[in-house]
Design a protein around this motif. Sequence first.
Motif, short mmCIF file in Angstrom:
data_model
loop_
_atom_site.label_atom_id
_atom_site.label_comp_id
_atom_site.label_asym_id
_atom_site.label_seq_id
_atom_site.Cartn_x
_atom_site.Cartn_y
_atom_site.Cartn_z
N ASP A 127 0.83 -1.21 0.00
CA ASP A 127 0.00 0.00 0.00
C ASP A 127 0.87 1.26 0.00
OD1 ASP A 127 -2.36 -1.38 -0.14
OD2 ASP A 127 -2.73 -1.37 2.03
N THR A 128 1.95 1.23 0.77
CA THR A 128 2.82 2.40 0.85
C THR A 128 3.46 2.71 -0.50
OG1 THR A 128 3.31 1.91 3.16
CG2 THR A 128 4.83 3.39 2.04
N ILE A 129 3.97 1.68 -1.16
CA ILE A 129 4.67 1.93 -2.43
C ILE A 129 3.67 2.29 -3.53
CG2 ILE A 129 4.87 -0.42 -3.37
CD1 ILE A 129 7.70 2.13 -3.32
N LEU A 130 2.47 1.71 -3.49
CA LEU A 130 1.46 2.08 -4.50
C LEU A 130 1.07 3.55 -4.36
CD1 LEU A 130 -0.86 -1.05 -4.78
CD2 LEU A 130 0.62 -0.07 -6.54
N ALA A 131 0.98 4.02 -3.12
CA ALA A 131 0.70 5.44 -2.92
C ALA A 131 1.85 6.29 -3.45
CB ALA A 131 0.46 5.72 -1.43
N ALA A 132 3.08 5.83 -3.20
CA ALA A 132 4.25 6.61 -3.62
C ALA A 132 4.36 6.73 -5.14
CB ALA A 132 5.53 5.97 -3.06
N ALA A 155 5.55 -1.69 -12.46
CA ALA A 155 6.84 -2.40 -12.50
C ALA A 155 7.84 -1.77 -11.53
CB ALA A 155 7.39 -2.40 -13.92
N LEU A 156 7.82 -0.46 -11.47
CA LEU A 156 8.72 0.27 -10.56
C LEU A 156 8.35 -0.05 -9.11
CD1 LEU A 156 11.03 2.24 -10.88
CD2 LEU A 156 9.36 4.11 -11.05
N ALA A 157 7.05 -0.07 -8.83
CA ALA A 157 6.59 -0.39 -7.48
C ALA A 157 6.99 -1.81 -7.09
CB ALA A 157 5.07 -0.23 -7.38
N ARG A 158 6.87 -2.74 -8.05
CA ARG A 158 7.20 -4.14 -7.76
C ARG A 158 8.69 -4.30 -7.44
NH1 ARG A 158 5.27 -6.57 -12.13
NH2 ARG A 158 7.30 -6.42 -13.11
N ALA A 159 9.50 -3.44 -8.06
CA ALA A 159 10.93 -3.48 -7.76
C ALA A 159 11.22 -2.83 -6.40
CB ALA A 159 11.71 -2.76 -8.86
N LEU A 160 10.65 -1.65 -6.19
CA LEU A 160 10.99 -0.88 -4.98
C LEU A 160 10.39 -1.45 -3.70
CD1 LEU A 160 10.78 2.75 -6.38
CD2 LEU A 160 12.84 1.50 -5.70
N VAL A 161 9.32 -2.23 -3.84
CA VAL A 161 8.69 -2.79 -2.66
C VAL A 161 9.66 -3.72 -1.93
CG1 VAL A 161 7.66 -4.92 -3.63
CG2 VAL A 161 6.41 -3.60 -1.88
#
Length: 237
Positions: A127-132, A155-161
């Motif tokens: 949830d945090t990374i999706l918001a970001a 894709a970026l969120a999946r990496a940064l999570v």
Amino acid sequence: SISIQMTGIVQEYPAANGRGVLRVIDGIDLHLENPSINMLLGPSGCGKSTLMRMMGGVRPFNVKTPTQGRVEIDGKECLDQHDDAVTVFQQYANRPDLTVWDNVAFPFTLKLWKGRISPAEVKERVDTILAAVGLADKKAMRPAQLSGGQNQRVALARALVLRPRILLMDEPFGALDPQTREEMQRLLLALCKANPCLVVFVTHDVSEALALGDRVIVLSPQPAKIADDFMIHAEHP
Ligand code: ADP
Ligand code: ADP
């Protein structure tokens, strides 16, 4: 702190005509360290992806990599794929059968199974990374319902999570229209400020290299050597 040290890197591939070898990289030494955005700039086919893949320990099935030389992460030789690095590609590789939320949670599947992370923590991190990345209201959608830019955000969120120490980006914005591309560049800069990591970003676009890079490493055409290597911004203490 984190460092990537490459020493005497040579890469050869089987030549396309089936005879002999093609030397793509011819003796590169490179030291990257600490949170920073490092651009690998050069013409298509000059060996940028090859060099970047080595930093993640990703090896093609058909050849030994590197042919010669040594890659070290924090002083330790990198011989295989490792968890410090995650890669984002131009083809964002989102799973079409999964929602945005499930795509971003996907890297935790195995850890969840093994009880190494709790469902509550996964939920919090996703949830945090999706918001970001600005996708909080798209959680339930599937990739086919999203634009190219939005898919690249997934894709970026999946990496940064995964909170990687090293983020490898292989022409991630290459297929996007100019306006979306600029939005994604701004997003990446904001994300890197909030989640400092060592970014290696491959591009053949000079303006992208200058817009994003703390440092730009220019690869000369084949066989690639480093033609130029310069800092864009003064280093902040
Ligand atoms: P760039 O990222 O700069 O476009 P690449 O590293 O993808 O360059 O490729 C450099 C050259 O090496 C190209 O000619 C490509 O066809 C060749 N190449 C890359 N990977 C392989 C491989 N696994 N086997 C054979 N040739 C390869
Ligand atoms: P862009 O204008 O950036 O190329 P799109 O036109 O593909 O973007 O999409 C614009 C908006 O419409 C986005 O918020 C996207 O999520 C939504 N959207 C696109 N296609 C669909 C669809 N098939 N179903 C639901 N929403 C969609």
